[in-house]
Scaffold this active site. Structure first.
Site, PDB file in Angstrom:
ATOM      1  N   GLU A   1       0.828  -1.187   0.000  1.00  0.00           N
ATOM      2  CA  GLU A   1       0.000   0.000   0.000  1.00  0.00           C
ATOM      3  C   GLU A   1       0.877   1.256   0.000  1.00  0.00           C
ATOM      4  O   GLU A   1       1.925   1.306   0.625  1.00  0.00           O
ATOM      5  CB  GLU A   1      -0.943  -0.022   1.197  1.00  0.00           C
ATOM      6  CG  GLU A   1      -1.998  -1.101   1.003  1.00  0.00           C
ATOM      7  CD  GLU A   1      -3.063  -1.119   2.081  1.00  0.00           C
ATOM      8  OE1 GLU A   1      -4.239  -1.295   1.723  1.00  0.00           O
ATOM      9  OE2 GLU A   1      -2.743  -0.968   3.266  1.00  0.00           O
TER      10      GLU A   1
ATOM     11  N   CYS B   1       3.261  -3.220  15.335  1.00  0.00           N
ATOM     12  CA  CYS B   1       3.070  -2.836  13.939  1.00  0.00           C
ATOM     13  C   CYS B   1       2.349  -3.939  13.178  1.00  0.00           C
ATOM     14  O   CYS B   1       2.726  -5.108  13.255  1.00  0.00           O
ATOM     15  CB  CYS B   1       4.437  -2.572  13.294  1.00  0.00           C
ATOM     16  SG  CYS B   1       4.313  -2.138  11.546  1.00  0.00           S
TER      17      CYS B   1
ATOM     18  N   CYS C   1       3.701   8.336   1.129  1.00  0.00           N
ATOM     19  CA  CYS C   1       4.302   7.336   2.009  1.00  0.00           C
ATOM     20  C   CYS C   1       4.496   6.055   1.193  1.00  0.00           C
ATOM     21  O   CYS C   1       3.533   5.439   0.751  1.00  0.00           O
ATOM     22  CB  CYS C   1       3.374   7.126   3.206  1.00  0.00           C
ATOM     23  SG  CYS C   1       3.986   5.938   4.390  1.00  0.00           S
TER      24      CYS C   1
ATOM     25  N   CYS D   1      -0.725   5.148  10.021  1.00  0.00           N
ATOM     26  CA  CYS D   1       0.521   4.432  10.325  1.00  0.00           C
ATOM     27  C   CYS D   1       0.206   3.066  10.922  1.00  0.00           C
ATOM     28  O   CYS D   1      -0.623   2.948  11.802  1.00  0.00           O
ATOM     29  CB  CYS D   1       1.337   5.174  11.383  1.00  0.00           C
ATOM     30  SG  CYS D   1       1.699   6.838  10.939  1.00  0.00           S
TER      31      CYS D   1
ATOM     32  N   CYS E   1       7.387  -7.269   6.371  1.00  0.00           N
ATOM     33  CA  CYS E   1       8.584  -6.822   7.079  1.00  0.00           C
ATOM     34  C   CYS E   1       9.058  -7.955   7.976  1.00  0.00           C
ATOM     35  O   CYS E   1       8.246  -8.696   8.532  1.00  0.00           O
ATOM     36  CB  CYS E   1       8.275  -5.594   7.931  1.00  0.00           C
ATOM     37  SG  CYS E   1       9.741  -4.827   8.663  1.00  0.00           S
TER      38      CYS E   1
ATOM     39  N   CYS F   1       8.282  -5.839  14.808  1.00  0.00           N
ATOM     40  CA  CYS F   1       7.982  -4.903  15.892  1.00  0.00           C
ATOM     41  C   CYS F   1       6.589  -5.240  16.425  1.00  0.00           C
ATOM     42  O   CYS F   1       5.654  -5.434  15.644  1.00  0.00           O
ATOM     43  CB  CYS F   1       8.055  -3.468  15.383  1.00  0.00           C
ATOM     44  SG  CYS F   1       9.700  -3.045  14.775  1.00  0.00           S
TER      45      CYS F   1
HETATM   46  N1  SAH Z   1      10.671   0.076   9.185  1.00  0.00           N
HETATM   47  C1  SAH Z   1      10.745   1.518   9.137  1.00  0.00           C
HETATM   48  C2  SAH Z   1       9.727   2.094   8.208  1.00  0.00           C
HETATM   49  C3  SAH Z   1       8.282   1.938   8.639  1.00  0.00           C
HETATM   50  S1  SAH Z   1       7.761   3.480   9.201  1.00  0.00           S
HETATM   51  C4  SAH Z   1      10.645   2.058  10.563  1.00  0.00           C
HETATM   52  O1  SAH Z   1      10.394   1.293  11.460  1.00  0.00           O
HETATM   53  O2  SAH Z   1      10.867   3.255  10.754  1.00  0.00           O
HETATM   54  C5  SAH Z   1       6.307   3.241   9.992  1.00  0.00           C
HETATM   55  C6  SAH Z   1       6.217   4.101  11.236  1.00  0.00           C
HETATM   56  O3  SAH Z   1       4.928   3.911  11.810  1.00  0.00           O
HETATM   57  C7  SAH Z   1       7.247   3.668  12.251  1.00  0.00           C
HETATM   58  O4  SAH Z   1       7.679   4.724  13.051  1.00  0.00           O
HETATM   59  C8  SAH Z   1       6.424   2.697  13.054  1.00  0.00           C
HETATM   60  O5  SAH Z   1       7.001   2.487  14.297  1.00  0.00           O
HETATM   61  C9  SAH Z   1       5.073   3.391  13.114  1.00  0.00           C
HETATM   62  N2  SAH Z   1       3.972   2.449  13.375  1.00  0.00           N
HETATM   63  C10 SAH Z   1       3.931   1.136  13.075  1.00  0.00           C
HETATM   64  N3  SAH Z   1       2.773   0.592  13.484  1.00  0.00           N
HETATM   65  C11 SAH Z   1       2.057   1.585  14.044  1.00  0.00           C
HETATM   66  C12 SAH Z   1       0.759   1.656  14.626  1.00  0.00           C
HETATM   67  N4  SAH Z   1      -0.035   0.575  14.692  1.00  0.00           N
HETATM   68  N5  SAH Z   1       0.334   2.844  15.060  1.00  0.00           N
HETATM   69  C13 SAH Z   1       1.132   3.941  14.957  1.00  0.00           C
HETATM   70  N6  SAH Z   1       2.350   3.932  14.430  1.00  0.00           N
HETATM   71  C14 SAH Z   1       2.814   2.775  13.981  1.00  0.00           C
END
Ligand code: SAH
Length: 369
Positions: free
Chosen positions: A96, A123, A109, A343, A116, A120
């Site tokens: 997406e 996420c 974005c 996000c 991935c 984490c």
């Molecule tokens: N792998 C890279 C790029 C992904 S960025 C990184 O980790 O930076 C995506 C951003 O959104 C990251 O800061 C991640 O921590 C945040 N994110 C992921 N899941 C989320 C969620 N459920 N709610 C809010 N932010 C989230």
């Protein structure tokens, strides 16, 4: 031999790569500039229409090369103007890509991997597993398709002013495909974005941060999420390999050279996990030593998650403490919630994520351990 299969996709090359390509087929390197303008300035992907290339060269290109974009499988538009595309690739995978319009800018974005491998815990991309890296064509193709789908403002201005590699995937684990895509975003013959308008976001891959610094001038965002190693390791398992002190040193080194860059720290606020006033105060102490700003992201829940979004009161209190401590901190507005474009809500289609994903995770664990 299957001629179609062996055709090179010219979207896989940045300017340097295209120059090499033209030289390798006995042509002048400046052909690279001509073709870049056709693809990225005029949105022409058919060699036939590239009138300054000469018929013989056009026919030659037709035989050995192609300009093959990914495919928009679905477009959704939010009431707030956010647009989300499901973009499909050869082999059935999809990611997406999201466009977020704001009064003075429009941010795209972009995803770098299908799924991935970093896992984490908060996420949703991590929860889907990992299928594969995207190629350069598949990364820059997202920008090309979005720019075309959005068109221009009435005054001729482009709608996309910024690109952030904050979609699905860890861009620094797909370095070799991401860098040429970044170079096409930066190049005036490509999209021509200034360095501060192209951001790579990382979960904290320290060697990747140094490599990026030495390779291309772009802005860096780091997903920090806690000033405490114990908490951060629970949220971002990669922290075990590259703990906070090492990560912040890499950030300091990233900004210390001639480019005068700053780092954006992303901090997703999870209720009663990383939003306590003590963590806010600890964060102030830590980030005082790194030129940068803090972007607080209210957690976006997804099915099956054990986390909850911090209450508004806790978000406000957290922001108040870090700002009183002298940090620049903004709270990211949740956008495109009605189309699941916020996000951590990007899903795509991650195929083949059972055994293969487990295998790749193991390999990634080796790489990062
Ligand atoms: N792998 C890279 C790029 C992904 S960025 C990184 O980790 O930076 C995506 C951003 O959104 C990251 O800061 C991640 O921590 C945040 N994110 C992921 N899941 C989320 C969620 N459920 N709610 C809010 N932010 C989230």
């Amino acid at each position: 031999m299957n001629a179609i299969k062996s055709r090179l996709n010219l979207l896989d090359f940045d300017e340097a790569g295209l120059r090499d390509f033209f030289v390798s087929i006995g042509e002048k390197p400046f052909r690279a500039q001509q073709i870049l303008k056709w693809i990225y300035h005029h949105a022409v992907t058919d060699f036939e229409a590239m009138t300054d290339l000469g018929i013989a060269l056009r026919q030659k290109l037709d035989l050995i090369a192609e300009i093959k974009l990914p495919q928009i499988l679905r477009e959704q538009r939010s009431v707030d103007g956010t647009v989300k595309w499901l973009i499909g690739f050869h082999g059935g995978n999809a990611v997406e890509t999201v466009y977020i319009p704001e009064p003075k800018r429009g941010t795209l974005c972009v995803s770098s991997q299908v799924g991935c491998a970093l896992n984490c815990s908060f996420c949703s991309t991590g929860a889907q597993g990992f299928a594969r890296n995207l190629g350069t064509a598949e990364i820059i193709g997202q920008v090309w398709l979005a720019a075309q789908a959005l068109g221009h403002e009435r005054n001729g201005q482009r709608k996309i002013t910024n690109v952030v590699m904050m979609g699905m995937g860890e861009p620094l684990l797909n370095f070799d495909a991401v860098v040429p895509a970044l170079s096409l975003m930066r190049n005036d013959l490509g999209f021509g974005f200034a360095a501060k308008r192209v951001t790579v976001s990382t979960a904290g891959l320290v060697p990747g941060i140094y490599r990026l610094r030495d390779t291309i001038d772009v802005a860096l965002a780091v997903s920090l999420h806690s000033p405490l190693d114990e908490v951060r390791t629970e949220l971002v398992p990669l922290n075990r390999k590259y703990p906070i002190a090492e990560l912040l040193q890499a950030c300091r080194d990233y900004v210390s050279d001639k480019h005068k860059r700053t780092v954006t720290f992303e901090y997703t606020l999870l209720n009663d996990v990383n939003d306590h006033p003590e963590q806010a105060r600890k964060l102030v102490k830590l980030l005082r030593t790194v030129p940068g700003k803090l972007n607080l992201i209210p957690f976006n829940p997804f099915p099956g998650t054990r986390y909850r979004c911090s209450t508004q009161e806790r978000i406000d209190r957290f922001q108040e403490i870090v700002m009183q401590g002298g940090l620049i901190a903004t709270v990211r507005k949740t956008r495109g919630g009605d189309i699941d474009a916020a996000c951590g809500q990007l899903v795509g289609k991650v195929q083949d994520r059972t055994k293969r994903s487990a295998r790749i995770k193991l390999r990634m664990a080796e790489i990062t351990s």
